[in-house]
Design a protein around this motif. Sequence first.
Motif, PDB file in Angstrom:
ATOM      1  N   LEU A  26       0.923  -1.343  -0.144  1.00  0.00           N
ATOM      2  CA  LEU A  26       0.151   0.032   0.263  1.00  0.00           C
ATOM      3  C   LEU A  26       1.016   1.406   0.119  1.00  0.00           C
ATOM      4  N   GLN A  27       2.085   1.294   0.503  1.00  0.00           N
ATOM      5  CA  GLN A  27       2.819   2.409  -0.046  1.00  0.00           C
ATOM      6  C   GLN A  27       3.196   2.759  -1.041  1.00  0.00           C
ATOM      7  N   TYR A  28       2.728   2.621  -2.204  1.00  0.00           N
ATOM      8  CA  TYR A  28       3.379   2.521  -3.785  1.00  0.00           C
ATOM      9  C   TYR A  28       2.129   2.848  -4.246  1.00  0.00           C
ATOM     10  N   ARG A  29       2.419   3.259  -5.189  1.00  0.00           N
ATOM     11  CA  ARG A  29       1.239   3.517  -6.526  1.00  0.00           C
ATOM     12  C   ARG A  29       0.090   3.003  -7.008  1.00  0.00           C
ATOM     13  N   ASP A  30       1.299   2.095  -7.205  1.00  0.00           N
ATOM     14  CA  ASP A  30       0.354   0.800  -8.729  1.00  0.00           C
ATOM     15  C   ASP A  30       1.539   0.089  -7.800  1.00  0.00           C
ATOM     16  N   ALA A  31       0.776  -1.619  -8.641  1.00  0.00           N
ATOM     17  CA  ALA A  31       1.205  -2.608  -8.357  1.00  0.00           C
ATOM     18  C   ALA A  31       2.740  -2.910  -9.188  1.00  0.00           C
ATOM     19  N   ASP A  32       2.456  -1.847 -10.007  1.00  0.00           N
ATOM     20  CA  ASP A  32       4.075  -2.322 -11.257  1.00  0.00           C
ATOM     21  C   ASP A  32       5.307  -1.799 -10.356  1.00  0.00           C
ATOM     22  N   LEU A  33       4.925  -0.435  -9.697  1.00  0.00           N
ATOM     23  CA  LEU A  33       5.932   0.504  -8.523  1.00  0.00           C
ATOM     24  C   LEU A  33       5.791  -1.314  -7.253  1.00  0.00           C
ATOM     25  N   PHE A  34       5.492  -1.382  -6.832  1.00  0.00           N
ATOM     26  CA  PHE A  34       5.645  -2.498  -5.805  1.00  0.00           C
ATOM     27  C   PHE A  34       6.086  -3.868  -6.006  1.00  0.00           C
ATOM     28  N   LEU A  35       5.766  -4.499  -7.598  1.00  0.00           N
ATOM     29  CA  LEU A  35       6.714  -5.741  -7.305  1.00  0.00           C
ATOM     30  C   LEU A  35       7.822  -5.760  -8.005  1.00  0.00           C
ATOM     31  N   ASP A  36       8.022  -4.360  -8.308  1.00  0.00           N
ATOM     32  CA  ASP A  36      10.027  -3.799  -9.037  1.00  0.00           C
ATOM     33  C   ASP A  36      10.606  -4.200  -7.529  1.00  0.00           C
ATOM     34  N   ALA A  37       9.954  -3.668  -6.128  1.00  0.00           N
ATOM     35  CA  ALA A  37      10.516  -3.135  -4.834  1.00  0.00           C
ATOM     36  C   ALA A  37      10.481  -4.441  -4.377  1.00  0.00           C
ATOM     37  N   PHE A  38       9.601  -5.148  -4.922  1.00  0.00           N
ATOM     38  CA  PHE A  38       9.287  -6.460  -4.065  1.00  0.00           C
ATOM     39  C   PHE A  38      10.765  -7.323  -4.449  1.00  0.00           C
ATOM     40  N   GLU A  39      10.863  -7.434  -5.580  1.00  0.00           N
ATOM     41  CA  GLU A  39      11.936  -8.642  -6.202  1.00  0.00           C
ATOM     42  C   GLU A  39      13.189  -7.573  -6.023  1.00  0.00           C
ATOM     43  N   GLU A  40      13.393  -6.455  -6.208  1.00  0.00           N
ATOM     44  CA  GLU A  40      14.396  -5.732  -5.254  1.00  0.00           C
ATOM     45  C   GLU A  40      14.934  -6.491  -3.989  1.00  0.00           C
ATOM     46  N   TRP A  41      13.644  -6.620  -3.676  1.00  0.00           N
ATOM     47  CA  TRP A  41      14.248  -6.927  -1.647  1.00  0.00           C
ATOM     48  C   TRP A  41      14.749  -8.736  -1.940  1.00  0.00           C
ATOM     49  N   ILE A  42      13.454  -9.220  -2.430  1.00  0.00           N
ATOM     50  CA  ILE A  42      13.657 -10.431  -2.505  1.00  0.00           C
ATOM     51  C   ILE A  42      15.295 -11.250  -3.580  1.00  0.00           C
ATOM     52  N   HIS A  43      15.854 -10.343  -4.293  1.00  0.00           N
ATOM     53  CA  HIS A  43      17.013 -10.603  -4.838  1.00  0.00           C
ATOM     54  C   HIS A  43      18.289 -10.574  -3.426  1.00  0.00           C
ATOM     55  N   VAL A  44      18.060  -9.048  -3.324  1.00  0.00           N
ATOM     56  CA  VAL A  44      18.985  -8.040  -1.853  1.00  0.00           C
ATOM     57  C   VAL A  44      18.784  -9.764  -0.965  1.00  0.00           C
ATOM     58  N   TYR A  45      17.807  -9.733   0.099  1.00  0.00           N
ATOM     59  CA  TYR A  45      17.311 -11.115   0.641  1.00  0.00           C
ATOM     60  C   TYR A  45      18.497 -12.804   0.002  1.00  0.00           C
ATOM     61  N   ARG A  46      17.943 -13.162  -0.709  1.00  0.00           N
ATOM     62  CA  ARG A  46      18.777 -13.913  -1.668  1.00  0.00           C
ATOM     63  C   ARG A  46      20.432 -13.802  -1.671  1.00  0.00           C
ATOM     64  N   GLU A  47      20.527 -12.798  -1.683  1.00  0.00           N
ATOM     65  CA  GLU A  47      22.200 -12.415  -1.513  1.00  0.00           C
ATOM     66  C   GLU A  47      23.182 -12.964  -0.310  1.00  0.00           C
ATOM     67  N   SER A  48      21.678 -11.959   0.609  1.00  0.00           N
ATOM     68  CA  SER A  48      22.013 -11.760   2.265  1.00  0.00           C
ATOM     69  C   SER A  48      22.307 -13.337   2.235  1.00  0.00           C
ATOM     70  N   LEU A  49      21.569 -13.991   1.989  1.00  0.00           N
ATOM     71  CA  LEU A  49      21.603 -15.826   2.612  1.00  0.00           C
ATOM     72  C   LEU A  49      22.498 -16.450   1.892  1.00  0.00           C
ATOM     73  N   LYS A  50      22.929 -16.119   0.518  1.00  0.00           N
ATOM     74  CA  LYS A  50      23.925 -16.496   0.717  1.00  0.00           C
ATOM     75  C   LYS A  50      25.528 -16.089   1.084  1.00  0.00           C
ATOM     76  N   SER A  51      25.428 -15.457   0.807  1.00  0.00           N
ATOM     77  CA  SER A  51      26.381 -13.934   2.488  1.00  0.00           C
ATOM     78  C   SER A  51      26.598 -15.638   3.283  1.00  0.00           C
ATOM     79  N   GLN A  52      25.418 -15.059   3.727  1.00  0.00           N
ATOM     80  CA  GLN A  52      25.468 -16.506   5.235  1.00  0.00           C
ATOM     81  C   GLN A  52      25.876 -17.268   5.049  1.00  0.00           C
ATOM     82  N   THR A  53      25.211 -18.362   4.343  1.00  0.00           N
ATOM     83  CA  THR A  53      25.842 -19.577   3.654  1.00  0.00           C
ATOM     84  C   THR A  53      27.647 -19.437   3.682  1.00  0.00           C
ATOM     85  N   ALA A  54      27.967 -18.869   3.347  1.00  0.00           N
ATOM     86  CA  ALA A  54      28.924 -19.160   2.489  1.00  0.00           C
ATOM     87  C   ALA A  54      29.724 -18.702   3.639  1.00  0.00           C
ATOM     88  N   GLY A  55      29.695 -17.849   4.526  1.00  0.00           N
ATOM     89  CA  GLY A  55      30.172 -17.552   6.183  1.00  0.00           C
ATOM     90  C   GLY A  55      29.907 -18.673   6.714  1.00  0.00           C
TER      91      GLY A  55
END
Length: 171
Positions: A26-55
């Motif tokens: 609801l912080q985004y004015r349309d679904a496409d903007l939200f989807l872009d932000a959510f996909e970016e968040w998932i990407h960052v989250y995944r990288e963080s998990l990879k980093s944790q696993t490597a550590g």
Amino acid sequence: MTEAICKELDLFYRMPEKQEKCPRPLQYRDADLFLDAFEEWIHVYRESLKSQTAGKEKMEEAISYIRENYAKDLNMAMVSNHICMNYSLFSAAFKEHTGVNFVNYLKEIRIAEAKRLLIQTEDKITEIAKQVGFENDKHFMKSFKTACGVSPSEFRKDYKMVSNGKGGQDE
């Protein structure tokens, strides 16, 4: 629904507090903007998990190296170099992973092996000290007594009394 997914991910993976929070739809004015932000968040989250696993994998490699080489003249610099990790980062990551600092961890492994040798062999205490990586007998005796509450010779004697069924009582 998105927030529920994010909460479950955080609970399952126990992500650190510094991890960016999941975007709210609801912080985004349309679904496409939200989807872009959510996909970016998932990407960052995944990288963080990879980093944790490597550590974690590096720390497991370090622990394996310590267990194989505890009897040698071993120090934190050698182990951090072995796993190709910065000394300071290694120190912090090792303590976070094991719950104790490097020196105490190494000492615990050496003392545990010394206990095993005291029970299973008739080797002299000075020989056992060297076999488990203590170059100085007095340091071994002091470390052992601090860790176990008794000297190595008392430990061996007490074990023999208990294993012979005397239960530590005077006869």
